[in-house]
Design a protein around this motif. Sequence first.
Motif, PDB file in Angstrom:
ATOM      1  N   THR A 191       0.771  -1.100  -0.065  1.00 54.80           N
ATOM      2  CA  THR A 191      -0.122  -0.030   0.188  1.00 54.80           C
ATOM      3  C   THR A 191       0.667   0.933   0.386  1.00 54.80           C
ATOM      4  N   HIS A 221      -4.205  -3.923  -9.390  1.00 57.13           N
ATOM      5  CA  HIS A 221      -4.392  -2.905  -8.806  1.00 57.13           C
ATOM      6  C   HIS A 221      -2.643  -2.617  -8.596  1.00 57.13           C
ATOM      7  N   ASP A 222      -2.419  -1.685  -7.995  1.00 60.15           N
ATOM      8  CA  ASP A 222      -0.895  -1.417  -7.672  1.00 60.15           C
ATOM      9  C   ASP A 222      -0.216  -1.160  -6.830  1.00 60.15           C
TER      10      ASP A 222
END
Length: 231
Positions: A191, A221-222
């Motif tokens: 995150t 997602h990244d």
Amino acid sequence: MIEPMLQPTAEDELIGTARVPDGVELKLVRNGDDFAILLDRNELMSTDIIASEEALATMTCERLGDRAAPQLLIGGYGMGFTLRAALAALGDDASVTVVEIVPEIIEWARGPMRELTGNCLEDPRVVLVSDDVAMLIDTARDAYDAILLDVDNGPEGLTRRLNDHLYSPHGLKAAMVALKPGGVLAIWSATPEPKFTVELAEAGFEVEALEVKAYTNGKGHDHVIWFARKA
């Protein structure tokens, strides 16, 4: 990494369990040809989400350029994606020290996941250390061209409270001392942590914070990788 996971199905085969020193219990499960290491019912890592772990190595090696005989320290073997990507990017004169604190992780790599491992742990450029990576960093002086950390879930730890030391001001200072001039501290995180970018800069590093895709197909997602260079 942490990925939400549903209740395990009948197809999920429990291969083994491991206790992180001073931390939580991990489980290795297999579903067909895929493996995952779980914390409770959440994925810490799996064989189908590998792009950012590989990028941790390849993007670090790009930033090292053509240094002769580079010395790398990798904190956390995991499933070995970072190590294998580093070995593919480096020449025969490189040396890579891999530090893994959970012995069962290496047992799984050499046992049920041996086909995935591809003998990377037996590569003559690799030195395997069963210990806490913080110990090696704290005792090193101008030793490494790059330190790659894929430990826990990033600066916001989940599996072991003592991992927080790595990302503390004291831990960042120790990494600075352990690096050679111009060396790179590369840190993986599941995150974004904007305040950590500031903390790296305050420790004296030149900092890049990049978002990278989790999946090799560019979808999903990244994750985040910090590249912090010692002047």
